[in-house]
Write a protein that holds these residues in place. Sequence first.
Motif, short mmCIF file in Angstrom:
data_model
loop_
_atom_site.label_atom_id
_atom_site.label_comp_id
_atom_site.label_asym_id
_atom_site.label_seq_id
_atom_site.Cartn_x
_atom_site.Cartn_y
_atom_site.Cartn_z
N LYS A 112 0.82 -1.21 0.00
CA LYS A 112 0.00 0.00 0.00
C LYS A 112 0.86 1.27 0.00
N GLU A 165 2.45 4.69 -1.94
CA GLU A 165 2.04 5.71 -2.89
C GLU A 165 3.24 6.26 -3.66
N ARG A 201 2.74 5.42 -9.51
CA ARG A 201 2.09 5.49 -10.81
C ARG A 201 3.10 5.95 -11.86
N TYR A 206 7.37 4.94 0.44
CA TYR A 206 6.75 5.85 -0.53
C TYR A 206 7.83 6.35 -1.50
N TRP A 239 5.37 16.30 -4.95
CA TRP A 239 4.46 15.34 -4.31
C TRP A 239 3.03 15.86 -4.46
N ASN A 240 2.21 15.07 -5.11
CA ASN A 240 0.82 15.45 -5.37
C ASN A 240 0.72 16.82 -6.05
#
Length: 246
Positions: free
Chosen positions: A111, A113, A116, A214, A230-231
């Motif tokens: 799990k 992040e 992608r 991560y 990040w994001n």
Amino acid sequence: MQALLAKKYFWMILLGLCYSIGGALQAQDQRLLQEADALFLNKQYSQALEKYKSLHEQSQKVSPSMLLKMAYICEQQQNYVSALYYLHTYYHLSPDDKALAKIQEMAAEYKLEGYRQSDWEFLQVFLHRHHFLFSLLLIALYVLVLMVVIRRNQYRRRVPWYYTSLLMSLLILLITLNNLIPPPRKAIITQENACLMSAPSAGADLLQMLRRGYRVEVAGEQDIWLETRWNGKTAFVRKSQVLLID
């Protein structure tokens, strides 16, 4: 049980493909590599890993098969962060779908992040890896077409418009390839609850705490800090809290 068998089959396939791809190691490292391989074959994984690590730190060049063995050992030891690091390093040396799928599988299993990857990033890695080969191919095609054009001119024959278009297209492709932006560098968080800061300072605002494993995109470096994305936002993390993937 099926998941365990799938993991074993994955490593068997990748290791089998890479046994014949040995990297260009210096002569003085060859003996250490042979010792490490012998330990690996005898399933003395901890001792083999230490020798592989020594080679990895000392040598400028490492073989894809060695990196896969290191990733395999780390996964067996439940050290998923190091396993992901060595898989990423292998992928940058020899990009293939199986390695990328394994990275994605491990990220989903734990799990994690930040894993992608777009088709454009895959293409960037592929072109960056085979940059020299593609450049040679384009140059060869350009020279071939140019020779045809010169020969037609020598015989005073009309040069069709598509020859000129082809020459221009090959030249543009060659320039684009040589100015292609390299794939963004990545880093894997190695400490639990690593702090993402709004600026490269311990007194800056805390944006988020990241879990071990991560992955972040690296935009630059400032002293003891890495500038990351990040994001969609710029953030900073201490270098001591990451493994930088080169």
